[in-house]
Structures are given as C-alpha cells and as structure tokens.
Design a protein around this motif. Structure first.
Motif, mmCIF file in Angstrom:
data_model
loop_
_atom_site.group_PDB
_atom_site.id
_atom_site.type_symbol
_atom_site.label_atom_id
_atom_site.label_comp_id
_atom_site.label_asym_id
_atom_site.label_seq_id
_atom_site.Cartn_x
_atom_site.Cartn_y
_atom_site.Cartn_z
ATOM 1 N N ARG A 159 -19.800 -64.137 33.448
ATOM 2 C CA ARG A 159 -20.932 -63.464 32.804
ATOM 3 C C ARG A 159 -20.727 -63.276 31.299
ATOM 4 N NH1 ARG A 159 -23.324 -58.985 37.127
ATOM 5 N NH2 ARG A 159 -24.037 -60.535 38.635
ATOM 6 N N THR A 160 -19.555 -63.605 30.810
ATOM 7 C CA THR A 160 -19.328 -63.524 29.365
ATOM 8 C C THR A 160 -19.279 -64.902 28.715
ATOM 9 O OG1 THR A 160 -16.898 -63.612 29.467
ATOM 10 C CG2 THR A 160 -17.931 -61.455 29.756
ATOM 11 N N VAL A 161 -19.479 -65.951 29.506
ATOM 12 C CA VAL A 161 -19.431 -67.308 28.961
ATOM 13 C C VAL A 161 -20.757 -67.620 28.274
ATOM 14 C CG1 VAL A 161 -19.271 -69.758 29.554
ATOM 15 C CG2 VAL A 161 -17.764 -68.105 30.667
ATOM 16 N N PRO A 162 -20.729 -68.033 27.016
ATOM 17 C CA PRO A 162 -21.978 -68.314 26.287
ATOM 18 C C PRO A 162 -22.749 -69.457 26.928
ATOM 19 C CG PRO A 162 -20.108 -68.188 24.787
ATOM 20 C CD PRO A 162 -19.552 -68.225 26.164
ATOM 21 N N ARG B 245 -15.797 -75.969 21.851
ATOM 22 C CA ARG B 245 -16.931 -76.858 22.082
ATOM 23 C C ARG B 245 -16.942 -77.401 23.503
ATOM 24 N NH1 ARG B 245 -20.048 -78.699 18.191
ATOM 25 N NH2 ARG B 245 -20.374 -80.694 19.270
ATOM 26 N N SER B 246 -15.756 -77.647 24.058
ATOM 27 C CA SER B 246 -15.667 -78.182 25.418
ATOM 28 C C SER B 246 -15.166 -77.155 26.425
ATOM 29 C CB SER B 246 -14.738 -79.399 25.453
ATOM 30 O OG SER B 246 -15.234 -80.453 24.667
ATOM 31 N N PHE B 247 -14.232 -76.303 26.022
ATOM 32 C CA PHE B 247 -13.593 -75.366 26.947
ATOM 33 C C PHE B 247 -13.757 -73.927 26.472
ATOM 34 C CE2 PHE B 247 -11.462 -79.371 27.721
ATOM 35 C CZ PHE B 247 -11.342 -79.395 29.099
ATOM 36 N N THR B 248 -13.967 -73.050 27.446
ATOM 37 C CA THR B 248 -14.078 -71.608 27.210
ATOM 38 C C THR B 248 -13.069 -70.918 28.106
ATOM 39 O OG1 THR B 248 -16.437 -71.792 26.696
ATOM 40 C CG2 THR B 248 -15.624 -69.615 27.342
#
Length: 300
Positions: free
Chosen positions: A49-52, A95-98
C-alpha cells in the motif's frame, strides 16, 4: 464467497493509522498465538500500500510495480487478542524496483520483520522446472471430509474444530495423507496439497500474492514431520514454530484458482527443520518458490 473468506479479506484490509503506519487484527488459530501466515500476509499488504503507482516511476507507461519477493523473520509469538501495528520504511523507489521494510509490533516489541521487493513488468529469458505429477484436485477429499478421520490423533479434542475453522476460507486438499495420519511411520520428506480460496477474488494482483503468502505457512513443514513419522503440533509429539520465510513470485497467478503446493524437506538438524516448495498453476506454470525454516523440537 463464504463468510470465512470474507472475514479473511477483512483481516487483510488494514486500517491506515498514519502515513506508512497500519493496524491489523487477528483471528484465533490452531495454536495459542497469531498464525504466522496471517502476519506475513498483513505485512505484505502494508508494504504494497506504500508502493507508488505513478507511471513516472515505470519504464513502461501504466506499469505498476508488483511484488516479486519477500524475506521475513518471526521474532516473537503474536498475541491474537491484541492489534498488530505495522510500520513501513520506504527503502527505495527506483525505476524498475521498489523496496520496503516492514516491522510488526505488539505490546511495544517487534514480533515480525519483513523485507519486500516490487518490480515493474519486463520482458526476459524464460525457463522453469516442470510441474510434478499430481492428481486432479477435484478427485481429492476436502478437509471436512478427510481430517475427521484422524480426530483421535489430536492431543486436544477441540483441535479438529480449530483446524477446520482455520482453513474454512481456503479449500486445501492433501494429495496424500497429512502427517498426523502416519505417526510412527517415517516416510519420504515430501508433501503435496492443492489449494484455492473458497470464492472468487477481485483482480488485484497484490491480493492474490498476499493470500498465497497466507496459505504458504499452513503446511510447508509437513515434509519435515513425514520424514520422521511425527504427527506434528496438533498431536503433541513435536513443538514447532516458524523462524523465517522467503518467497519469490515468478509469474502471475490467481489464488482463487487451483494451485499445487509441492513441498519437500532437504534437512532437519539442531532443533530446526527446513522446508522448500514450488507453487504451480493448474496448467503447469511455476508461479512461486517458497523456503521456510522452523523450530522442530521433540518434547522432553
């Protein structure tokens, strides 16, 4: 959708207390502590729920990062009568990983720690380990049909009811007999179950990943018990608890469609047992890899 599944989905719908802080509740479980799969699933919900979802973070427009791995440690037994607070650290938004780190806290102490990584979709090389042989899940008995056969093996007469209640949201079917059916008869350290939720789910990929995480803690250490002819925690001949848990999500899947959980134990020693497993879709796609170590002690 049955009442039990609605209740489970309610557990995963965490209350947002503040930015990056969430609160979850618990259900009773077979053992007098919070079920580890529930804590892991709730922590992954908090992280997700915090991932943009801002497409500026993605190399492809409209590409939301999806969970591809988690690594977790169970630090203390959870109290099912108290809420759990989940705090999320935003380690990195690339850009690719969170990357996210989540700590679950009860009574002022951490009980669980999780690191999760999310990735935007990319094309790449493809191969997988083939799906093993397994019977059609529809030909296997349900838990309500199978588990009562072994009611006399349980240490506490109420264990059967608690076990069936804990699995009421999920249709989980053993390919072979469960470990408490073969007490005293060591066998191969392998176990297979088919599972799916008892009702259709929304098309939210995070929800399906979190429900697979929830189920993954139910039977993974069964293969350790089978190797030694031990019935497990429900029969009183083993004391056990999860220590750590890791999952890699390889391909999209739905938790409301049949998934094969193929489990084995390569080792047990030092009061610990290791389980490793692969989860396949019914059409043979390798969806998830799981590894877990747990305390496996013989009571004195």
């Amino acid at each position: 959708m049955n009442t039990a599944l609605e209740s489970l989905l309610g557990l995963l719908d965490l209350e947002r207390i503040e930015q990056d802080i969430f609160r979850g509740q618990s259900h009773s479980s077979v053992v007098p502590r919070v079920f580890g799969g529930q804590v892991a699933a709730q922590a992954l919900v908090a992280a997700g729920r915090t991932v943009p979802t801002d497409t500026d973070l993605s190399p492809a427009p409209g590409n939301t990062p999806l969970a591809h791995s988690l690594h977790a440690y169970f630090l203390r037994p959870g109290d099912p009568g108290a809420p759990i607070v989940y705090t999320v650290d935003r380690i990195r938004d690339g850009r690719s990983f969170t990357t996210r780190r989540v700590v679950a806290v009860q009574h002022g102490q951490p009980i669980f720690h999780l690191s999760a990584s999310f990735q935007t979709y990319e094309e790449g090389l493809e191969h997988q380990t083939p799906m093993p042989q397994a019977p059609d899940p529809e030909t296997l008995p349900t838990a309500a049909e199978q588990l009562p056969r072994y009611a006399d093996r349980f240490l506490d007469p109420g264990t059967l009811d608690r076990l069936l209640e804990a699995r009421a949201a999920v249709d989980l079917r053993y390919v072979d007999a469960p470990p408490f059916a073969s007490v005293g008869t060591p066998g191969e350290p392998r176990s297979q179950v088919w599972f799916r939720t008892r009702g259709k789910l929304a098309d939210d990929p995070l929800l399906h990943v979190c429900l697979a995480t929830y189920v993954s803690d139910m039977t993974l250490l069964d293969s350790v018990l089978l190797a030694h002819g031990r019935g497990g925690w429900a029969t009183g001949d083993i004391v056990g608890a999860s220590l750590d848990h890791a999952m890699w999500f390889h391909r999209p899947f739905r938790a409301d469609e049949w998934l094969l959980y193929d489990q084995e134990s390569p080792s047990s020693s030092g009061g610990r047992g290791l389980g490793q497993a692969r989860i396949y879709t019914q059409d043979g796609q390798l969806a998830v890899t799981v590894i877990q170590e747990g305390v496996v002690r013989v009571p004195r």
